[in-house]
Design an enzyme around this catalytic site. Structure first.
Site, PDB file in Angstrom:
ATOM      1  N   GLU A  11      43.130  44.174  46.684  1.00 19.85           N
ATOM      2  CA  GLU A  11      44.588  44.316  46.760  1.00 19.85           C
ATOM      3  C   GLU A  11      45.249  43.381  45.744  1.00 19.85           C
ATOM      4  O   GLU A  11      45.875  42.381  46.104  1.00 19.85           O
ATOM      5  CB  GLU A  11      45.072  44.026  48.180  1.00 19.85           C
ATOM      6  CG  GLU A  11      44.525  45.011  49.207  1.00 19.85           C
ATOM      7  CD  GLU A  11      44.788  44.593  50.647  1.00 19.85           C
ATOM      8  OE1 GLU A  11      45.149  43.406  50.882  1.00 19.85           O
ATOM      9  OE2 GLU A  11      44.630  45.435  51.544  1.00 19.85           O
ATOM     10  N   GLU A  18      40.592  51.020  53.110  1.00 17.40           N
ATOM     11  CA  GLU A  18      40.850  50.310  54.360  1.00 17.40           C
ATOM     12  C   GLU A  18      41.917  51.061  55.144  1.00 17.40           C
ATOM     13  O   GLU A  18      42.907  51.519  54.571  1.00 17.40           O
ATOM     14  CB  GLU A  18      41.346  48.881  54.115  1.00 17.40           C
ATOM     15  CG  GLU A  18      40.364  47.952  53.450  1.00 17.40           C
ATOM     16  CD  GLU A  18      40.953  46.554  53.217  1.00 17.40           C
ATOM     17  OE1 GLU A  18      41.981  46.220  53.866  1.00 17.40           O
ATOM     18  OE2 GLU A  18      40.400  45.810  52.388  1.00 17.40           O
TER      19      GLU A  18
END
Length: 556
Positions: free
Chosen positions: A198, A344
């Site tokens: 991320e 995710e």
């Protein structure tokens, strides 16, 4: 297969492939890496890899855990990773495992940026736990690009696109990925590299346009990743590579709501064995919507969906939002031949606040997975071994069977294969996981040895993969004779035509299953209706040979 005929056939295939690759290399002078690819590397296209990866699970808070920048797989409360844990994950029905890895202080200084050899060996050992089980493995660089200063110090998080010295970061990034890629160069298509996690500026989470200069730095890092991995050659020249956009955010990656910035890397250095019409780039996004249901601990929404108490759910992030988000990834990327992975997704356990929370987590999870499947996205659950955990890693027990059931129901890839004459199902004898175990018919009991996944491998050919063993249905010995029996065997690659079956629709919901190698049809011998009756191949009868006709009934 275990006989001489199969080995001889495989040897001839390998010789032919080597000759083909050598000839192409000589004539074009641009595919040196092709000759170094291993014989077991299967060239899946986007549809095939998405189907094969099924539902995935994250080995979170393990190899990505660290204390003050020093990676330690037990630092955040989880035990040492064991192969038994990975086998438990596989037994639960997952086909893919994402292994987040943090390197930080295990990376040496310039100019080589050498990764600590013992640490890289441990990463390889854990990858092998999953790879040896036939699971797909996603391997990334994880918290090196995080902006959190707890428990890490800012200097340890080096993969930052908003830092001033991008040239140093790019050089380090390239050399770290060279080492990782070379470590795993001979692994087949079951290993997928993901450039990073991320990564963003640490503050632009949504609602405003990302800084396009910083986004450009992310795009540059992704391009360096692709070029670096490809140029290590071998299987790396053709394997699937996973690319995240800004903070793995769907809107910022798909370009929704007028957002711009994401640029797909070019893939000019890939192997010429990859068909020009196909891609080998995947797009990585994460999904934790609605925020107050999925991520806010001990407060906020505890329920989700149409059946929820309105007072206990978010006003946004419901079914229509999920549909819109996933469809945007389909429209932007899947329709162009790219694969998409939801690397995710998950909803935090708030059952202490609301006893019905886990019921709604399961409802949300099934919706995520079924919607992902609808739009050809690969869903990978975030398991941190704690409040997102599905499996107790200390004693290897399932703690959230309802959520796992939601995942498996949502992915919906399993079928019982029912004989039209007998009403009995294809069954691997005795729950065996061994190569060569007999496949016969038996009364359906719900056992995983009676459940099968259909994997499309192209040309209307399918592999039938047993849910219990992970082995595929085949005709032994590559026999072309009437009466040759069916058995299970480990996947032998796209050249294993005795493991491939054509579905021929005969109407009324029934199919004939024609072996791609022999041209014979799967049947129950002697029109038997008995449990344990032998299944094998025979020449095609007429339209009334119901013992050669099968119904594919989805497992819900």
């Amino acid at each position: 297969m275990s006989n001489f005929t199969f080995k001889s056939c495989k040897l001839l295939m390998m010789i032919a492939l080597v000759f083909m690759f050598t000839t192409v290399s000589t004539s074009l002078g641009s595919v040196a890496s092709a000759a170094n690819m291993t014989w077991d590397f299967t060239q899946y296209n986007a549809t095939q890899i998405t189907s094969a990866m099924g539902a995935g699970w994250n080995l979170g808070n393990a190899l990505d855990a660290n204390i003050n920048g020093v990676p330690s797989e037990t630092a955040w409360g989880n035990p040492v990773i064991t192969k038994a844990l990975i086998q438990k994950v596989k037994a639960a029905g997952f086909k893919s495992i994402r292994i987040p890895v943090t390197y930080m202080k295990k990376i040496g200084s310039a100019p080589n940026y050498s990764i600590d050899s013992a640490y890289l060996a441990r990463v390889k050992e854990v990858v092998d736990y999953a790879y040896s089980e036939g699971l797909f493995v996603i391997l990334n660089i994880h918290h090196d690009g995080a902006h959190s200063t707890t428990p890490n110090t800012p200097s340890d998080n080096w993969l930052l696109p908003n830092a001033s010295d991008q040239n140093t970061i790019r050089d380090k990034f390239k050399k770290v990925w060279q080492q990782i890629a070379n470590t795993f160069v001979d692994y087949n298509e079951h290993l997928i590299f993901e450039s990073m996690n991320e990564v963003f500026d640490g503050k632009t989470y949504g609602g405003t346009q990302p800084d396009l200069t910083i986004y450009s730095n992310i795009n540059t890092l992704n391009q360096i990743f692709v070029d670096t991995v490809r140029l290590t050659g071998g299987n790396n020249a053709a394997r699937w590579l996973l690319i995240p956009g800004w903070n793995t955010n769907i809107d910022y990656t798909a370009g929704n709501n007028g957002y711009t910035g994401f640029v797909l890397p070019t893939d000019y250095n890939r192997s010429s064995t990859v068909p020009s019409s196909e891609k080998r780039i995947m797009i990585s996004v994460h999904y934790y919507d609605p925020y107050f249901f999925c991520l806010v601990e001990n407060e906020g929404a505890t329920q989700w969906g149409a059946t929820a108490d309105p007072a206990k759910k978010d006003s946004g992030g419901q079914e229509a939002h999920m549909e819109s988000q996933f469809k945007s990834m389909y429209d932007k990327f899947v329709t162009r031949g790219y694969a998409v992975v939801i690397g995710e997704y998950g909803a935090i356990d708030k059952s202490a606040n609301d006893s019905s929370n886990n019921t709604y987590r399961a409802i949300w999870t099934k919706a995520v997975v079924s919607t992902a499947k609808k739009y050809s996205l690969v869903p990978v659950w975030w398991d941190n071994g704690a409040n997102f955990g599905l499996i107790n890693r200390h004693n290897l027990t399932i703690t959230q069977q309802g959520i796992i059931d939601g995942i498996m129901s949502g992915i919906g890839n399993y079928y019982r294969i029912v004989n039209r004459n007998s009403g009995k199902v294809l069954d691997v004898n005795g729950y065996s996981t061994a190569d060569g175990a007999a496949v016969n018919q038996y009364t359906y009991s719900g056992g995983y040895n009676q459940q099968w996944e259909l994997l499309n491998v192209g040309l209307n050919n399918y592999e039938l993969i047993n849910r219990n063993s992970g082995k595929v249905l085949e005709i032994g010995g590559w026999s072309s004779s009437d009466g040759a029996t069916a058995q299970q065997w480990a996947h032998s690659g796209l050249g294993g035509y005795n493991q491939q079956w054509q579905k021929i629709d005969v109407g009324d919901g029934y199919f004939e299953l024609k072996n791609a190698a022999s041209g014979k049809y799967l049947e129950v011998f002697g029109w038997s209706t008995n449990d344990g009756a032998t299944v094998g191949q025979w020449s095609l009868g007429n339209q009334y040979n119901f013992n050669q006709q099968w119904q594919l009934v989805p497992i819900n």
